[in-house]
Every structure is written in C-alpha cells, then in structure tokens.
Design an enzyme around this catalytic site. Structure first.
Site, PDB file in Angstrom:
ATOM      1  N   TYR A 159      48.678  43.596  49.970  1.00 14.58           N
ATOM      2  CA  TYR A 159      48.181  44.179  49.028  1.00 14.58           C
ATOM      3  C   TYR A 159      47.977  46.385  48.637  1.00 14.58           C
ATOM      4  CZ  TYR A 159      45.631  39.970  48.838  1.00 14.58           C
ATOM      5  OH  TYR A 159      45.483  38.618  48.845  1.00 14.58           O
ATOM      6  N   HIS A 202      44.926  42.106  43.456  1.00 15.01           N
ATOM      7  CA  HIS A 202      45.815  41.211  43.720  1.00 15.01           C
ATOM      8  C   HIS A 202      46.708  42.081  44.472  1.00 15.01           C
ATOM      9  CE1 HIS A 202      43.766  38.017  41.094  1.00 15.01           C
ATOM     10  NE2 HIS A 202      43.677  39.495  40.167  1.00 15.01           N
ATOM     11  N   LYS A 229      54.198  38.284  42.242  1.00 16.73           N
ATOM     12  CA  LYS A 229      54.413  38.639  42.872  1.00 16.73           C
ATOM     13  C   LYS A 229      56.228  39.059  43.682  1.00 16.73           C
ATOM     14  CE  LYS A 229      50.823  36.580  44.978  1.00 16.73           C
ATOM     15  NZ  LYS A 229      49.823  37.107  44.541  1.00 16.73           N
TER      16      LYS A 229
END
Length: 317
Positions: free
Chosen positions: A231, A239, A270
């Site tokens: 993070y 997020h 991600k």
C-alpha cells in the site's frame, strides 16, 4: 515525531510475545504500542482477537495483533523491540505474590461497580423524564377534589423504605470487563530473556525491508496469492498498488508464474511486483544474506544490501 506521538510512544524496547516454539507466532497485546507502530513505523500486522460475546464471528477482530515474521525481525533489528517467551512470562505472572493479584482484582471490581452505578443512574434519570412528560400530557388533578393532609396515610401493610446505601450498592451487579493489555497484572518481561530472531526467508525479508524503507505499508498477501500486499499509505485510506513476491537473485522463475501473476495483478487493478537482493558484481555474493561462517546476516548489517524490483503487467486483458 510530534509531541503527541512522543507521548504515545511505549517504553523501548517493548516485548513481542512468541506464543509457540513449534509454530512461531508473534503477538502484541498493548493497544498503545499497536497504534504507535502503525502511525510512526508503518507496521500493520493482523488483528486476531475475536469478540467475547460472539467468538464465532470473523468480521470484527481486535487485540491481540499478530505480526508477520518480517515485521517482528525488522522491529528487533531497529532496536525497538525484543522477542519474549509468552509461556514463561505468564508462568511467572501466575506465581506472583497473591497480594498484588488481590489488589488488582479489587481495583478492577471497584471500577466495574462504578460503571454499573453510573449506567443505572442514567437509566433512572431517563425513566423520570419520561414519567414527567406523561404527567404533563395527561394533566394534573383539580385542586378542589384534592384533600390537603399534612400527615401521610399509614397502613400496617406498608413496607419500610430502605435508605441504607450499602443495600442499594449491593443490588447493583458490577460489569464484567476484559483487560486490553497483558500487564498489569502481568509485568513487563526483561530484555535479558530475549529469544532469537524469527526465522524468515532472506529473499522475502530483503524485499520487505526495501519496500518498508521506501515508506510503503505491507499486509499479508495470501488472498491474492502473493507474499505482501503493498500500500502507498495506510490501508484505511488507500487501496494496494502492488502484489509483491521476493526471489533470490539467481532463482529461476517459471514463465507460468509470471503470466499468472501479471494477469492476476491486472485483473484486480494492481501490479505484480517481484524483487530480490542484487549480487555484488565483484565477488558475486549476496549482501546481508549469509556471512563467512554460514550464519544468517539478518539483523547484523541493516541496509547493506541493494534490492531491485520489477513490475509485471498484463496488457492483453
């Protein structure tokens, strides 16, 4: 560090309790220590304590906080904490003088009784307010129909009103309380009885330390099939940006792992991040991994190794 942060800082070094010799898990019981680590040192951990009223639920967890082995190693390496044996600490606390334990129980019961009295008094005040409102709405009886009697009527069937404060206090049931810390009554263990450092993978610890030094927060990445969820700030506000995996510099990585990790990271918005400690170009030996005597160098030379990271993204989805 601000003045408020310094006031919340625990006594250093603080104990990290190891609860098992076989399956080593590292716990923190002090909420002030947990808050200070999260706010100042970007240490998250995982809450594993369930609610006493609902032990089967898995939504709201509290103390104790379980640290990852990499987090515990980093804190010990920085001199902020030491590893304490949870079993021996509790065993010594049970053998503590009975007077100290009795004083602690008496203080806890006194506080619980005071809380129960305050709640009972508040309920009585609310009841009186409701009755007064009902009397105002219904109105008062006419003055002509009332008879003024200076002396109240007495009956042989009337029971005398008890005004003894002891009887009133005895009718109040004290609230049961669960302490949020393991001490008191358990005293803080001595740093001299510190246990060895946690056993961690050199590759994962090198990546963890590198990302932590860059200011990232990291939590366990089991739900995404990786080692760490990375993070850019506190997870309550951000997020995760990366799914991190640590590897040795000469370790062969299966192409299917790269493809699967890249597709997984892109599917959850991600990046799949891999990294490891770079070998020295002169003697081709990894920094801060093993020494000449073959023992682990973790905790001996902080910051000596250099880590490189690579981010994999799948552009075909």
């Amino acid at each position: 560090m601000t003045v408020q942060d310094s006031l919340l800082a625990p006594d250093l070094p603080f104990p990290i309790f190891q609860i098992s010799q076989t399956v080593r898990r590292y716990l923190l019981y002090d909420i002030n220590t947990v808050t200070w680590l999260r706010r100042i040192h970007n240490i998250l951990g995982v809450f594993i304590g369930s609610l006493p009223q609902s032990p089967q639920q898995n939504v709201f967890f509290g103390l104790p906080l379980e640290l990852q082995p990499e987090e515990a190693t980093l804190l010990v390496e920085k001199g902020l904490a030491f590893i304490a044996d949870d079993f021996q600490t509790h065993k010594q606390a049970i053998r503590s003088p009975p007077r100290a334990m009795a004083n602690y129980k008496a203080t806890a019961r006194k506080e619980a009784l005071a809380t129960a009295k305050a709640v009972t008094k508040q309920k009585q005040l609310k009841t009186q307010e409701v009755l007064q409102r009902l009397n105002v709405r219904q109105g008062t009886p006419d003055a002509d129909n009332t008879v003024d009697n200076d002396e109240p009527d007495e009956s042989i069937f009337d029971t005398p009103q008890e005004t003894n404060s002891k009887s009133v206090s005895s009718s109040v049931i004290p609230y049961s309380s669960t302490p949020t810390t393991s001490y008191p009554p358990i005293p803080t263990p001595s740093e001299q009885s510190s246990l060895p450092l946690p056993e961690v993978s050199a590759a994962s610890y090198a990546l963890f330390k590198h990302l932590h030094a860059a200011g990232y927060f990291m939590s366990p990445g089991l739900r995404f099939g990786c080692q760490f969820s990375v993070y850019p700030g506190d997870p309550l506000r951000f997020h995760s940006h990366f799914l991190a995996m640590g590897h040795d510099w000469d370790e062969e990585i299966d192409i299917l792992d790269l493809i699967g990790g890249g597709r997984l990271g892109t599917g959850v918005k991600k990046g799949w991040l891999i990294g490891g400690a770079v070998k020295n170009s002169e003697n081709h030996e990894e920094h801060d991994v093993t020494s000449e005597d073959g023992q682990s160098e973790i905790g001996r030379k902080p910051g000596d190794f250099h880590v490189r990271t690579f981010c994999v993204e799948w552009s075909g989805m």
